[in-house]
Scaffold this motif. Sequence first.
Motif, PDB file in Angstrom:
ATOM      1  N   UNK A 185      69.189  41.848  94.220  1.00  0.00           N
ATOM      2  CA  UNK A 185      68.671  40.737  95.002  1.00  0.00           C
ATOM      3  C   UNK A 185      67.674  39.901  94.196  1.00  0.00           C
ATOM      4  N   UNK A 186      67.700  38.602  94.427  1.00  0.00           N
ATOM      5  CA  UNK A 186      66.749  37.683  93.815  1.00  0.00           C
ATOM      6  C   UNK A 186      65.384  37.858  94.479  1.00  0.00           C
ATOM      7  N   UNK A 187      64.329  37.888  93.649  1.00  0.00           N
ATOM      8  CA  UNK A 187      62.975  38.058  94.183  1.00  0.00           C
ATOM      9  C   UNK A 187      62.078  36.960  93.634  1.00  0.00           C
ATOM     10  N   UNK A 188      60.972  36.708  94.324  1.00  0.00           N
ATOM     11  CA  UNK A 188      60.009  35.730  93.837  1.00  0.00           C
ATOM     12  C   UNK A 188      59.390  36.208  92.532  1.00  0.00           C
ATOM     13  N   UNK A 189      59.208  35.295  91.588  1.00  0.00           N
ATOM     14  CA  UNK A 189      58.601  35.623  90.297  1.00  0.00           C
ATOM     15  C   UNK A 189      57.099  35.359  90.368  1.00  0.00           C
ATOM     16  N   UNK A 190      56.285  36.357  90.012  1.00  0.00           N
ATOM     17  CA  UNK A 190      54.828  36.212  90.161  1.00  0.00           C
ATOM     18  C   UNK A 190      54.161  35.505  88.991  1.00  0.00           C
ATOM     19  N   UNK A 191      54.668  34.360  88.646  1.00  0.00           N
ATOM     20  CA  UNK A 191      54.079  33.644  87.520  1.00  0.00           C
ATOM     21  C   UNK A 191      54.836  32.355  87.265  1.00  0.00           C
ATOM     22  N   UNK A 192      54.651  31.805  86.063  1.00  0.00           N
ATOM     23  CA  UNK A 192      55.319  30.563  85.713  1.00  0.00           C
ATOM     24  C   UNK A 192      56.720  30.845  85.195  1.00  0.00           C
ATOM     25  N   UNK A 193      57.516  29.794  85.099  1.00  0.00           N
ATOM     26  CA  UNK A 193      58.892  29.939  84.635  1.00  0.00           C
ATOM     27  C   UNK A 193      58.924  30.430  83.190  1.00  0.00           C
ATOM     28  N   UNK A 194      59.878  31.338  82.904  1.00  0.00           N
ATOM     29  CA  UNK A 194      60.037  31.907  81.572  1.00  0.00           C
ATOM     30  C   UNK A 194      61.446  31.616  81.065  1.00  0.00           C
ATOM     31  N   UNK A 195      61.540  31.364  79.754  1.00  0.00           N
ATOM     32  CA  UNK A 195      62.858  31.146  79.161  1.00  0.00           C
ATOM     33  C   UNK A 195      63.399  32.466  78.630  1.00  0.00           C
ATOM     34  N   UNK A 196      64.723  32.636  78.721  1.00  0.00           N
ATOM     35  CA  UNK A 196      65.354  33.821  78.152  1.00  0.00           C
ATOM     36  C   UNK A 196      65.399  34.994  79.108  1.00  0.00           C
ATOM     37  N   UNK A 197      65.939  36.120  78.616  1.00  0.00           N
ATOM     38  CA  UNK A 197      66.092  37.312  79.424  1.00  0.00           C
ATOM     39  C   UNK A 197      64.768  38.043  79.574  1.00  0.00           C
ATOM     40  N   UNK A 198      64.662  38.816  80.667  1.00  0.00           N
ATOM     41  CA  UNK A 198      63.480  39.633  80.963  1.00  0.00           C
ATOM     42  C   UNK A 198      63.940  41.073  81.153  1.00  0.00           C
ATOM     43  N   UNK A 199      63.204  42.019  80.563  1.00  0.00           N
ATOM     44  CA  UNK A 199      63.490  43.447  80.764  1.00  0.00           C
ATOM     45  C   UNK A 199      62.672  43.970  81.944  1.00  0.00           C
ATOM     46  N   UNK A 200      63.349  44.554  82.916  1.00  0.00           N
ATOM     47  CA  UNK A 200      62.666  45.206  84.033  1.00  0.00           C
ATOM     48  C   UNK A 200      62.478  46.672  83.662  1.00  0.00           C
ATOM     49  N   UNK A 201      61.242  47.117  83.642  1.00  0.00           N
ATOM     50  CA  UNK A 201      60.950  48.474  83.190  1.00  0.00           C
ATOM     51  C   UNK A 201      60.093  49.216  84.201  1.00  0.00           C
ATOM     52  N   UNK A 202      60.108  50.549  84.054  1.00  0.00           N
ATOM     53  CA  UNK A 202      59.156  51.421  84.732  1.00  0.00           C
ATOM     54  C   UNK A 202      58.637  52.355  83.652  1.00  0.00           C
ATOM     55  N   UNK A 203      57.424  52.107  83.215  1.00  0.00           N
ATOM     56  CA  UNK A 203      56.930  52.816  82.044  1.00  0.00           C
ATOM     57  C   UNK A 203      57.716  52.367  80.825  1.00  0.00           C
ATOM     58  N   UNK A 204      58.322  53.319  80.131  1.00  0.00           N
ATOM     59  CA  UNK A 204      59.151  52.983  78.972  1.00  0.00           C
ATOM     60  C   UNK A 204      60.626  52.889  79.337  1.00  0.00           C
ATOM     61  N   UNK A 205      60.944  53.129  80.590  1.00  0.00           N
ATOM     62  CA  UNK A 205      62.341  53.197  81.031  1.00  0.00           C
ATOM     63  C   UNK A 205      62.881  51.816  81.384  1.00  0.00           C
ATOM     64  N   UNK A 206      64.005  51.446  80.789  1.00  0.00           N
ATOM     65  CA  UNK A 206      64.642  50.159  81.054  1.00  0.00           C
ATOM     66  C   UNK A 206      65.569  50.293  82.256  1.00  0.00           C
ATOM     67  N   UNK A 207      65.351  49.457  83.277  1.00  0.00           N
ATOM     68  CA  UNK A 207      66.096  49.576  84.528  1.00  0.00           C
ATOM     69  C   UNK A 207      67.055  48.425  84.777  1.00  0.00           C
ATOM     70  N   UNK A 208      66.708  47.229  84.295  1.00  0.00           N
ATOM     71  CA  UNK A 208      67.545  46.065  84.574  1.00  0.00           C
ATOM     72  C   UNK A 208      67.180  44.933  83.622  1.00  0.00           C
ATOM     73  N   UNK A 209      68.066  43.958  83.560  1.00  0.00           N
ATOM     74  CA  UNK A 209      67.810  42.726  82.818  1.00  0.00           C
ATOM     75  C   UNK A 209      68.039  41.563  83.765  1.00  0.00           C
ATOM     76  N   UNK A 210      67.270  40.496  83.569  1.00  0.00           N
ATOM     77  CA  UNK A 210      67.452  39.338  84.422  1.00  0.00           C
ATOM     78  C   UNK A 210      66.809  38.100  83.824  1.00  0.00           C
TER      79      UNK A 210
END
Length: 295
Positions: A242-267
Amino acid sequence: MVDKEVGITSHDVVQRVRRILSMRQVGHSGTLDPIASGVLVVLVGSATRVAQYLQEDDKEYHLTLLLGIETDTQDVTGQTLSRMEASHITRDAFETAVNRYRGEFLQIPPSYSAIKHNGQPLYKLARRGISVTVDPRKVTVYRAEISGWEPPRAFLKVVCSKGTYMRTLCHDIGKDLGVGGCMESLVRTRSGNFTLKDAVDLDSLARDAAAPESLLQSPASGLPFERYEPEDDVLAQILMGRTVLWPGSEKAGMISVVSGSRLLALGEVVVKNEKTVFVPRRILEPMEKTSQIKR
């Protein structure tokens, strides 16, 4: 991340890692020929889904160029096509030749390569004596320095873009010098953020197979993306796609969603209906596993 030894293929490494870890979902990013050793990024489990992003990284190599010999594979494992005296080549002349291959240029991939033509790898066609015209590809050599000079051998350290063939670089430099040349040895010392000093050989991995976590690295450390560690409720939404609100300004490129050092998703962060939102593009961990994630 494996320190591949000379004499085996990248596929051989994958097969052995599958046996060691008792996992079927194993792949790699960036093939190394049997003649080459060094950093081979091996991906296990959900990490295999980010292979295409890791392949974009630049590479660093240490190689030995043998002047005076030209082969069909452009390295010493192939059939010799010609031999020429190369003792008259000076270091200054060699430096001038190398300088032509610094920066961005077009490179014709070798006939013995995994690049496909009409669905067939070029190396299979070459073994059957079928010659194929391959279009040149744009590559970049960011750095090429002569680390040693012992004619007829020259030693180079090269940092380059993905898809740059070191065999072809050796061949082309030798051709420009009028004596021919081929690659005698190759070590990949870095692939993106992964370095040889952090790599493990297959024997070490086999010895520690019962507790391999200490030998494995999160793919997040190798991705050149900004990291985003959301709160649990937001993370759950992301892992449901699901799409969620981004808590900041617009960013270019991909973002890594992590929990600690664990990679969970890209968006990606985009603007929709005048709102800045985060849009998941690739989910690596299903939502039902979120309760197992240790923050």
